[in-house]
Write a protein that holds these residues in place. Structure first.
Motif, mmCIF file in Angstrom:
data_model
loop_
_atom_site.group_PDB
_atom_site.id
_atom_site.type_symbol
_atom_site.label_atom_id
_atom_site.label_comp_id
_atom_site.label_asym_id
_atom_site.label_seq_id
_atom_site.Cartn_x
_atom_site.Cartn_y
_atom_site.Cartn_z
ATOM 1 N N ASN A 151 33.921 -19.927 -36.858
ATOM 2 C CA ASN A 151 34.062 -19.941 -38.320
ATOM 3 C C ASN A 151 34.429 -21.335 -38.826
ATOM 4 O O ASN A 151 33.935 -21.779 -39.869
ATOM 5 N N THR A 152 35.299 -22.025 -38.089
ATOM 6 C CA THR A 152 35.665 -23.395 -38.460
ATOM 7 C C THR A 152 34.449 -24.306 -38.402
ATOM 8 O O THR A 152 34.222 -25.136 -39.292
ATOM 9 N N TRP A 153 33.671 -24.140 -37.360
ATOM 10 C CA TRP A 153 32.466 -24.947 -37.170
ATOM 11 C C TRP A 153 31.479 -24.725 -38.319
ATOM 12 O O TRP A 153 30.919 -25.678 -38.872
ATOM 13 N N HIS A 170 22.963 -24.579 -37.869
ATOM 14 C CA HIS A 170 22.418 -23.288 -38.300
ATOM 15 C C HIS A 170 23.451 -22.493 -39.092
ATOM 16 O O HIS A 170 23.193 -22.047 -40.213
ATOM 17 N N TYR A 171 24.631 -22.302 -38.522
ATOM 18 C CA TYR A 171 25.641 -21.469 -39.170
ATOM 19 C C TYR A 171 26.174 -22.103 -40.448
ATOM 20 O O TYR A 171 26.484 -21.400 -41.417
ATOM 21 N N GLY A 172 26.295 -23.427 -40.447
ATOM 22 C CA GLY A 172 26.771 -24.094 -41.652
ATOM 23 C C GLY A 172 25.804 -23.945 -42.809
ATOM 24 O O GLY A 172 26.210 -23.682 -43.953
ATOM 25 N N ALA A 173 24.514 -24.074 -42.515
ATOM 26 C CA ALA A 173 23.509 -23.942 -43.568
ATOM 27 C C ALA A 173 23.441 -22.509 -44.096
ATOM 28 O O ALA A 173 23.297 -22.277 -45.300
ATOM 29 N N GLU A 174 23.562 -21.543 -43.196
ATOM 30 C CA GLU A 174 23.562 -20.143 -43.640
ATOM 31 C C GLU A 174 24.780 -19.833 -44.505
ATOM 32 O O GLU A 174 24.690 -19.067 -45.468
ATOM 33 N N ILE A 204 33.994 -30.548 -31.276
ATOM 34 C CA ILE A 204 33.538 -29.252 -31.816
ATOM 35 C C ILE A 204 32.021 -29.190 -31.868
ATOM 36 O O ILE A 204 31.426 -28.133 -31.803
ATOM 37 N N GLY A 205 31.365 -30.367 -31.976
ATOM 38 C CA GLY A 205 29.926 -30.434 -32.189
ATOM 39 C C GLY A 205 29.670 -31.203 -33.470
ATOM 40 O O GLY A 205 30.543 -31.943 -33.948
ATOM 41 N N PRO A 206 28.494 -31.082 -34.069
ATOM 42 C CA PRO A 206 28.252 -31.763 -35.348
ATOM 43 C C PRO A 206 29.199 -31.234 -36.415
ATOM 44 O O PRO A 206 29.650 -30.095 -36.353
#
Length: 433
Positions: free
Chosen positions: A108-110, A145-149, A240-242
């Motif tokens: 969720n943070t990501w 992906h998750y951030g854009a969604e 964490i990643g991008p």
């Protein structure tokens, strides 16, 4: 556009109070749950209750990529494995990969920090994001992906490669934003050109590019060829990643670090001493909210500097400049420190040069040699030999003036240098050092 105004515009005093509270909780937690950190803190003579201010950060030990490898695969995890809902691992390294885990809250943070990233780039509800970052063990694809969604965009999870299909999807699906490496964006332009398709006529308005260092000169090249805004983002799989930091489309002047989640510092890569704002050095991150695999003072080896001045977008987070290179990937040639980005800056300012090059370092008779293969456009390459020789001489002179050593420039035809669908391979070091 700001996704989370409450946190992204926090007054500095309130932000630092939040950081201290989260830092204290972090140190207590890793001391209690991660034997590696308990041992490191004991060796440093630091107890969790001694962390009274942000200045105490400098008392804490560093963490390195080798530490992650030494504790492969799950030695640095701070939660039971049944709480880990995702496992990623680094790619492209020798030896064992670095493994990172995520709890549900970490995911969720990501998504939250990537939502901030896309919103800052001008992507929002109703946009169509073509996500050409790799899906799989690499963290890029799923984070984006998750951030854009989360912001309500429609995501096309196409991953990297299959460039002709990428172009077709852009045309047919009405792509308005693309995320990939900057070198792959240039590769896609070449493919579109071969197909007789003008990317400028497509509805794509912005590109969100990261996963490899790139210069402002390359940004200009992409923006001119695509007719879009090219936005830089920064992240590391270990952290964490991008989504660790991102540019805003209003300024394009440094990447805002999500400081409510990551405590940042710049250190001298040789001594480990903290450096003040504005000085160039190695950027170091402490993960303030990561649950599965929190890291204290993680040494990235990336060289940059921090910008504390206010940004026109209204965010209060400190910004980091584009990464100019890595302290461990830095080339030392004849005693001179050389970063590929320095060479790229010169090449991108040269008329007739394409944004594809390869740096080859070798050693002959105990002397380092530097050769740079550079693609020139078709029209220039078919010109007379004398003009090509003049261009080679001109570039060699510019490089000598900037970095202080001579280089052999070899101009080659378009498409000569191997293309990458991920991170571009810019350097081949043949020396046995």
């Amino acid at each position: 556009m700001i996704w989370n105004e409450e946190y992204e515009t926090l007054p500095r005093e309130a932000l630092e109070a939040l950081q201290l509270k989260r830092l204290q909780n972090l140190v207590e937690r890793v001391y209690a749950t991660v034997p590696f950190y308990r041992k490191k803190l004991d060796e440093a003579g630091v107890r969790p209750e001694q962390i009274k201010s942000l200045d105490d950060l400098r008392r804490l030990p560093f963490t390195t990529k080798q530490d992650l490898r030494d504790n492969y695969p799950f030695g640095l995890f701070a939660v039971p494995k049944e709480q880990v809902v995702r496992i990623h691992a680094s790619s492209g390294t020798t030896g064992k990969p670095t493994v990172v885990g995520y709890t549900k809250r970490d995911i969720n943070t990501w998504a939250e920090i990537m939502a901030r990233t896309f919103q800052a780039a001008g992507v929002g509800k109703g946009d169509v994001l073509q996500n050409a970052y790799g899906y799989g063990l690499f963290t890029g694809g799923l984070g984006a992906h998750y951030g854009a969604e989360l912001i309500g965009a429609s995501v096309i999870p196409i991953s990297g490669g299959n460039s002709k299909k990428q172009i077709m999807i852009m045309q047919d699906f009405g792509t308005t934003a693309i995320s990939c490496t900057p070198s792959y964006a240039l590769n896609l332009y070449e493919v579109a050109e071969e197909l007789g398709i003008s990317l400028k006529k497509l509805p794509v308005k912005v590109g969100v590019f990261g996963a490899e260092p790139w210069t402002n000169e390359m940004r200009k090249e992409i923006e001119e060829k695509w007719g879009i805004d090219a936005i830089d983002i920064y992240g590391l799989s270990e952290v964490i990643g991008p989504g660790v930091a991102f540019e805003c489309v209003e300024a394009k002047n440094g990447m805002h670090i999500n400081e409510d989640h990551f405590l940042v510092e710049i250190i001298d890569p040789e001594t480990g001493e903290q450096l003040p704002y504005g000085e160039k050095g190695e950027i170091v991150f402490t993960t303030l909210t990561k649950e599965a695999i929190p890291l204290i003072r993680y040494r990235t080896r990336d060289i940059t500097r921090l910008i504390k001045a206010p940004c026109i977008c209204g965010r209060t987070f400190v910004r980091m400049e584009k990464v100019m290179g890595r302290s461990d990937d830095m080339l030392i040639i004849r005693g001179v420190n050389v970063f590929p980005s320095q060479i790229e800056s010169i090449l991108m300012e040269t008329k007739g040069i394409l944004p594809h090059y390869l740096i080859i370092v070798d050693r002959e008779n105990n002397l380092d040699t530097l050769e740079i293969l550079v693609e020139v456009n078709e029209e220039f390459f078919s010109d007379e030999i004398k003009k090509l020789q003049q261009l080679e001489t001109s570039i060699e002179k510019s490089i000598k003036e900037m970095i202080g050593i001579s280089a052999k420039i070899r101009l080659v035809e378009p498409k000569t240098i191997e293309r990458s669908q991920g991170k571009a391979k810019r350097v081949i070091d043949k020396r046995k050092i």
